[in-house]
Design a protein around this motif. Structure first.
Motif, PDB file in Angstrom:
ATOM      1  N   SER A  35       0.846  -1.194   0.000  1.00 23.17           N
ATOM      2  CA  SER A  35       0.000   0.000   0.000  1.00 23.17           C
ATOM      3  C   SER A  35       0.881   1.243   0.000  1.00 23.17           C
ATOM      4  CB  SER A  35      -0.918  -0.011   1.229  1.00 23.17           C
ATOM      5  OG  SER A  35      -1.786   1.092   1.232  1.00 23.17           O
ATOM      6  N   GLU A  37       0.884   4.107  -1.521  1.00 17.92           N
ATOM      7  CA  GLU A  37       0.354   5.462  -1.564  1.00 17.92           C
ATOM      8  C   GLU A  37       0.026   6.002  -0.179  1.00 17.92           C
ATOM      9  OE1 GLU A  37      -2.581   4.110  -4.727  1.00 17.92           O
ATOM     10  OE2 GLU A  37      -2.290   6.211  -5.255  1.00 17.92           O
ATOM     11  N   PRO A  39      -2.134   6.686   3.411  1.00 17.10           N
ATOM     12  CA  PRO A  39      -1.267   6.823   4.590  1.00 17.10           C
ATOM     13  C   PRO A  39      -0.964   5.481   5.234  1.00 17.10           C
ATOM     14  CG  PRO A  39      -3.524   7.396   5.167  1.00 17.10           C
ATOM     15  CD  PRO A  39      -3.509   7.191   3.677  1.00 17.10           C
ATOM     16  N   PRO A  61      -5.432  10.501   7.395  1.00 16.95           N
ATOM     17  CA  PRO A  61      -5.022  11.160   6.143  1.00 16.95           C
ATOM     18  C   PRO A  61      -4.001  12.259   6.411  1.00 16.95           C
ATOM     19  CG  PRO A  61      -7.253  11.805   6.770  1.00 16.95           C
ATOM     20  CD  PRO A  61      -6.863  10.686   7.682  1.00 16.95           C
ATOM     21  N   SER A  62      -3.020  12.329   5.532  1.00 17.38           N
ATOM     22  CA  SER A  62      -1.935  13.288   5.741  1.00 17.38           C
ATOM     23  C   SER A  62      -2.369  14.719   5.480  1.00 17.38           C
ATOM     24  CB  SER A  62      -0.754  12.939   4.827  1.00 17.38           C
ATOM     25  OG  SER A  62      -1.160  12.948   3.465  1.00 17.38           O
ATOM     26  N   GLY A  63      -3.483  14.912   4.753  1.00 17.46           N
ATOM     27  CA  GLY A  63      -3.899  16.268   4.394  1.00 17.46           C
ATOM     28  C   GLY A  63      -4.720  16.979   5.442  1.00 17.46           C
ATOM     29  N   ALA A  96      -6.586   2.698   3.217  1.00 13.50           N
ATOM     30  CA  ALA A  96      -5.782   3.874   2.873  1.00 13.50           C
ATOM     31  C   ALA A  96      -6.482   4.716   1.817  1.00 13.50           C
ATOM     32  CB  ALA A  96      -4.403   3.436   2.386  1.00 13.50           C
ATOM     33  N   LYS A  97      -7.124   4.063   0.855  1.00 12.82           N
ATOM     34  CA  LYS A  97      -7.845   4.810  -0.175  1.00 12.82           C
ATOM     35  C   LYS A  97      -9.000   5.605   0.425  1.00 12.82           C
ATOM     36  CE  LYS A  97     -10.206   4.545  -4.616  1.00 12.82           C
ATOM     37  NZ  LYS A  97      -9.460   5.742  -5.101  1.00 12.82           N
ATOM     38  N   ARG A 100      -7.602   8.592   2.192  1.00 14.09           N
ATOM     39  CA  ARG A 100      -7.166   9.637   1.263  1.00 14.09           C
ATOM     40  C   ARG A 100      -8.346  10.355   0.626  1.00 14.09           C
ATOM     41  NH1 ARG A 100      -3.959   5.449  -0.791  1.00 14.09           N
ATOM     42  NH2 ARG A 100      -5.242   5.365  -2.679  1.00 14.09           N
ATOM     43  N   ASP A 101      -9.279   9.570   0.068  1.00 21.78           N
ATOM     44  CA  ASP A 101     -10.326  10.150  -0.768  1.00 21.78           C
ATOM     45  C   ASP A 101     -11.456  10.786   0.032  1.00 21.78           C
ATOM     46  OD1 ASP A 101      -8.754   9.101  -2.720  1.00 21.78           O
ATOM     47  OD2 ASP A 101     -10.267   7.770  -3.576  1.00 21.78           O
ATOM     48  N   ASP A 103     -10.906  11.959   3.263  1.00 22.64           N
ATOM     49  CA  ASP A 103     -10.327  12.729   4.379  1.00 22.64           C
ATOM     50  C   ASP A 103     -10.883  12.222   5.701  1.00 22.64           C
ATOM     51  OD1 ASP A 103      -8.480  14.365   3.185  1.00 22.64           O
ATOM     52  OD2 ASP A 103      -9.878  16.004   2.814  1.00 22.64           O
ATOM     53  N   ASN A 155       2.209  14.314  11.240  1.00 21.18           N
ATOM     54  CA  ASN A 155       2.093  14.530   9.799  1.00 21.18           C
ATOM     55  C   ASN A 155       2.436  15.962   9.418  1.00 21.18           C
ATOM     56  OD1 ASN A 155       1.287  11.898   9.362  1.00 21.18           O
ATOM     57  ND2 ASN A 155      -0.895  12.367   9.234  1.00 21.18           N
TER      58      ASN A 155
END
Length: 363
Positions: A35, A37, A39, A61-63, A96-97, A100-101, A103, A155
């Motif tokens: 994985s 990508e 996080p 999520p890193s964002g 993880a997806k 990410r997607d 948040d 992060n």
């Protein structure tokens, strides 16, 4: 239950369990390959209703910035494996997806399994994680938020920890195979005589928002062992060691005389009366699956019991059970494509439910 229960099992149960548990020996660092990508998760041991701690892999999520950290949605996920095998590692690409997607903070739960533990240990673990997300008085509530705040700080390379508040009105619950059994269970309230006493959902009945239940090829009806299920015409009969092992191990978690209970086989439960009023269900169904017959039976049951408008079914006719959780190197190009497609549909469905817009597809 404890290790003593495992050692009390017949030798053929012990060696079969040891064999199917080998993938759990893969170190967590392997996730940087499987994985990449991110996080990447960290493991958090959350307190349970007893002295047992529940390991949870936490994807942050890193964002997430300081503003969004005040209201982060949560997905609670459960791996498959017939309640006797499987691990959180196989969930990493999916979790993880979603992190990410959407948040979102994603928690995939390393629940207890047979033969060391027995039904309803896995469901109790699942309920305790729901409590840690939703209930301020739960033992894991503050522990979870403190750990997420620490990861957000790491992060962003901050010295001061931002205020983290998980958004308790934006939760989703996902599960694969036996994990789908758990996920559906969490959205159900069951009454006697199907259980000994009232067993309500841990999600409050006055919950203020819709709840996505994301079910990948779930086991609705556990009254049949794998070898007893009706198989689709294109699905070869499973023979040899694996077939024997599945039939031998599954009753070590769920004894056959309990399999008819609605908490063991949630597909038997009355949907009209028991399914949470805020539940919105996405059902991912591969065609090459020994669970296909019971899945289609349950779809019709949902329609007949008045909740068809709360169900979206996505069918992948030529895919096999578990294809979404297999390493990509094991998959054909078509399987890789449909795997990603199923994940994308899950993200879109979850987002639409949280935004109160459900795109209907034909059942």
């Amino acid at each position: 239950m404890s290790l003593s229960n495992f050692l009390s099992q017949p030798f053929d149960v012990q060696w079969r369990k040891a064999l199917v548990s080998l993938p759990r020996a893969v170190p967590d660092v392997a996730l940087r390959i499987t994985s990449p990508e991110g996080p990447q998760p960290f493991v958090l041991n959350l307190p349970s209703r007893s002295t047992y701690s529940i390991p949870v892999y936490v994807f942050v999520p890193s964002g997430i910035d300081q503003f969004r950290a005040r209201s982060i949605p949560v997905v609670i996920d459960f791996h498959g494996g017939g309640f006797v095998l499987g691990s959180c590692l196989e969930q990493a690409p999916f979790c993880a997806k979603l992190a990410r997607d959407l948040d979102a903070v994603v928690l995939t739960v390393d629940y207890r399994m047979g033969p060391i533990d027995k039904h309803p240990a896995a469901l109790h673990d699942a309920e305790d994680i729901v409590d840690a997300v939703l209930k301020a008085e739960a033992k894991g509530y503050a522990v979870l938020r403190k750990a997420v705040a620490k990861r957000v700080c790491e992060n962003k390379q901050r010295r001061s920890k931002p205020k983290v508040d998980l958004d308790k009105t934006r939760i989703a619950i996902s599960g694969f195979s036996s994990g789908g059994n758990i996920a559906l269970n969490l959205g159900l309230s069951i009454s006697p005589p199907h259980v000994e006493e009232e067993w309500p959902s841990r999600i409050p009945q006055d919950f203020p928002a819709h709840i996505p239940l994301l079910l990948f090829y779930p086991s609705f009806n556990c009254r049949q062992l794998p070898s007893e299920r009706t198989r689709p015409p294109k699905l070869p009969v499973s023979k040899g060691l694996w077939a024997e092992t599945s039939d031998r191990l599954m009753p070590t978690y769920l004894p056959r005389d309990q399999a008819h209970q609605h908490r063991a086989s949630p597909g038997l439960a009355n949907v009209r009366k028991g399914l949470h009023s805020q539940a919105k269900i996405l059902l991912i169904l591969p065609g090459l699956d020994s669970l296909a017959e019971q899945s289609e039976t349950w779809v019709q049951k949902v329609i007949e019991e008045g909740r068809g408008d709360d169900l979206v079914v996505e069918r992948f006719e030529d895919m096999k059970h578990g294809w979404t959780q297999m390493p990509p190197s094991w998959l054909s190009e078509n399987e890789k494509t449909t795997r990603l497609e199923s994940f994308e549909k899950t993200v879109a469905f979850t987002r639409s439910v949280w935004e109160d817009r459900i795109a209907k597809t034909s059942l």
